[in-house]
Design a protein around this motif. Sequence first.
Motif, PDB file in Angstrom:
ATOM      1  N   LEU A 318      41.790  -5.482  20.096  1.00 53.16           N
ATOM      2  CA  LEU A 318      42.983  -6.016  19.440  1.00 53.16           C
ATOM      3  C   LEU A 318      43.123  -5.420  18.052  1.00 53.16           C
ATOM      4  CD1 LEU A 318      42.289  -9.756  20.348  1.00 53.16           C
ATOM      5  CD2 LEU A 318      43.605  -8.085  21.677  1.00 53.16           C
ATOM      6  N   VAL A 319      44.320  -4.956  17.719  1.00 51.37           N
ATOM      7  CA  VAL A 319      44.615  -4.419  16.385  1.00 51.37           C
ATOM      8  C   VAL A 319      45.515  -5.420  15.667  1.00 51.37           C
ATOM      9  CG1 VAL A 319      45.750  -2.571  15.093  1.00 51.37           C
ATOM     10  CG2 VAL A 319      44.373  -2.027  17.126  1.00 51.37           C
ATOM     11  N   ARG A 320      45.151  -5.753  14.430  1.00 52.52           N
ATOM     12  CA  ARG A 320      45.913  -6.727  13.667  1.00 52.52           C
ATOM     13  C   ARG A 320      47.261  -6.134  13.231  1.00 52.52           C
ATOM     14  NH1 ARG A 320      48.931 -10.538  11.117  1.00 52.52           N
ATOM     15  NH2 ARG A 320      47.680 -12.337  10.497  1.00 52.52           N
ATOM     16  N   THR A 321      48.337  -6.843  13.489  1.00 55.99           N
ATOM     17  CA  THR A 321      49.647  -6.404  12.996  1.00 55.99           C
ATOM     18  C   THR A 321      49.682  -6.562  11.481  1.00 55.99           C
ATOM     19  OG1 THR A 321      50.444  -8.633  13.576  1.00 55.99           O
ATOM     20  CG2 THR A 321      50.998  -6.846  15.080  1.00 55.99           C
ATOM     21  N   ASN A 322      50.210  -5.543  10.796  1.00 58.25           N
ATOM     22  CA  ASN A 322      50.275  -5.601   9.342  1.00 58.25           C
ATOM     23  C   ASN A 322      51.603  -6.213   8.890  1.00 58.25           C
ATOM     24  OD1 ASN A 322      52.231  -3.539   9.526  1.00 58.25           O
ATOM     25  ND2 ASN A 322      50.685  -1.919   9.304  1.00 58.25           N
ATOM     26  N   ALA A 323      51.782  -6.308   7.594  1.00 59.55           N
ATOM     27  CA  ALA A 323      52.970  -6.986   7.052  1.00 59.55           C
ATOM     28  C   ALA A 323      54.262  -6.299   7.479  1.00 59.55           C
ATOM     29  CB  ALA A 323      52.869  -7.063   5.536  1.00 59.55           C
ATOM     30  N   GLU A 324      54.266  -4.970   7.471  1.00 54.51           N
ATOM     31  CA  GLU A 324      55.477  -4.234   7.857  1.00 54.51           C
ATOM     32  C   GLU A 324      55.827  -4.486   9.316  1.00 54.51           C
ATOM     33  OE1 GLU A 324      57.169   0.380   7.993  1.00 54.51           O
ATOM     34  OE2 GLU A 324      55.145  -0.053   7.279  1.00 54.51           O
ATOM     35  N   GLU A 325      54.812  -4.436  10.189  1.00 50.43           N
ATOM     36  CA  GLU A 325      55.044  -4.692  11.607  1.00 50.43           C
ATOM     37  C   GLU A 325      55.467  -6.136  11.842  1.00 50.43           C
ATOM     38  OE1 GLU A 325      51.747  -1.433  13.199  1.00 50.43           O
ATOM     39  OE2 GLU A 325      51.179  -3.494  12.753  1.00 50.43           O
ATOM     40  N   CYS A 326      54.863  -7.046  11.109  1.00 48.29           N
ATOM     41  CA  CYS A 326      55.220  -8.454  11.262  1.00 48.29           C
ATOM     42  C   CYS A 326      56.673  -8.709  10.857  1.00 48.29           C
ATOM     43  CB  CYS A 326      54.282  -9.327  10.434  1.00 48.29           C
ATOM     44  SG  CYS A 326      52.676  -9.604  11.217  1.00 48.29           S
ATOM     45  N   ALA A 327      57.106  -8.062   9.799  1.00 49.23           N
ATOM     46  CA  ALA A 327      58.499  -8.221   9.385  1.00 49.23           C
ATOM     47  C   ALA A 327      59.445  -7.701  10.463  1.00 49.23           C
ATOM     48  CB  ALA A 327      58.736  -7.490   8.072  1.00 49.23           C
ATOM     49  N   GLU A 328      59.082  -6.587  11.075  1.00 49.13           N
ATOM     50  CA  GLU A 328      59.912  -6.050  12.167  1.00 49.13           C
ATOM     51  C   GLU A 328      59.930  -7.010  13.352  1.00 49.13           C
ATOM     52  OE1 GLU A 328      60.330  -2.047  14.982  1.00 49.13           O
ATOM     53  OE2 GLU A 328      58.948  -2.054  13.266  1.00 49.13           O
ATOM     54  N   LEU A 329      58.787  -7.583  13.673  1.00 47.83           N
ATOM     55  CA  LEU A 329      58.717  -8.543  14.768  1.00 47.83           C
ATOM     56  C   LEU A 329      59.589  -9.765  14.493  1.00 47.83           C
ATOM     57  CD1 LEU A 329      54.903  -8.411  15.600  1.00 47.83           C
ATOM     58  CD2 LEU A 329      56.763  -7.911  17.199  1.00 47.83           C
TER      59      LEU A 329
END
Length: 415
Positions: A318-329
């Motif tokens: 598992l790779v942790r989603t970072n802040a940029e990816e989380c904002a996109e999600l």
Amino acid sequence: MSNVAGAQHERPCVLLVGALDTKGPEFEFLRSEGLRLGCDVLLLDVGVLGAPAVLADFPREAVADAAGAELGALVSTGDRSVAVSAMARGAARLAAALADEGRIDGVIGAGGSNAAYVMARVSERLDVGFPKVLVSTMASGDTARYVGSTDLTMMNSVVDVNGLNRVTRSVLGNAIHAVVGMVTSRVPDDGTDRPVAAISMFGVTTPCASRIASTLDAAGLEPLSFHANGAGGRSLEALAGSGAIQVVVDMTTTELADELFGGVCSAGPDRLTAAGRLGVPQVVSLGALDMINFGAAAALPEHLRGRLWHEHNPEVTLVRTNAEECAELGGVLAARLNAALGPRTVVVPARGFSALSVPGEPFQDPHADRALVDALLGALDDDVTSVVLDVDINDPLVADAMSRATLSLMEEARV
């Protein structure tokens, strides 16, 4: 669609679907065994090359006609792919009609990749629980494109289905015995007609999903849990799109992360759309959006090796989603909810999206979590209800809030 098995005949009946030009002896063997076991048997021919080796109850001309095509025209094109596609379409329509009329109780196919393609299309038109078996060499590889969101049973033929021998007799014999067993020993319906609630879950969101399922079951609903591993999400979308689900409790939306960022558990670009398209009530949360799923650690993509990752087990990294990816999600999730036609509520666990992102666990990252929450809440339309809780997703408060919202939305929609 509602396939009613055994409604119109005294003896159970099995439909055999295959190319009778190249697999005649094999299907004659299946027919003989089925009859010997006390079943009626119907043959449906999807062959398009040479003359059929055995007579079919549904000849290839009828199958082509059911597909809206003419057999001679299909053969004259010389395009095997076009012909197989048409015959699969015709076979699926005929099989579904026979099942709906109660004339057949199960289906079996056998052969190579073409047989697998045909049976995949047939299976898509048959209800879950309607017996469907395929014997094929394709069962030894990646079966996702054949099984899809159905309950098709695949058996590896070990050797190619090319004549009768000690191996094919044994495997085909097991297959017909299996189908006959299925059609003669069906589990009886429990007689209830409860509204169906679909719940998405992952190992790291199990406490929440289990509590929701228990609560909804006690309230008179029938909970169906879907493992958010890609196949589970596709199955959820397929059943929701077919009208078989009355409310969706999508508390584990992790497949969105895999679709956007290259993980192995993507459910495709249409995840979180079927219920909304039909106006089915939805209660949604952020389960496991703190991670992207990959295989064994050794196979982790090179560009992600510097990221925060966790080995869930030897086969799952598992790779942790970072802040940029989380904002996109957050933006994508809001867009899917905004586009939905039915009533919907989003429940936000502000203190962590899985068992791995709570205090003391490897994926705790309040900054990334906040990026997702802010992007989601900032983009939601006014008619989407949001409930923000200062706990993690596996806190009982989240499950209880989602359960209450589910029952409230169903009452609102008068399901």
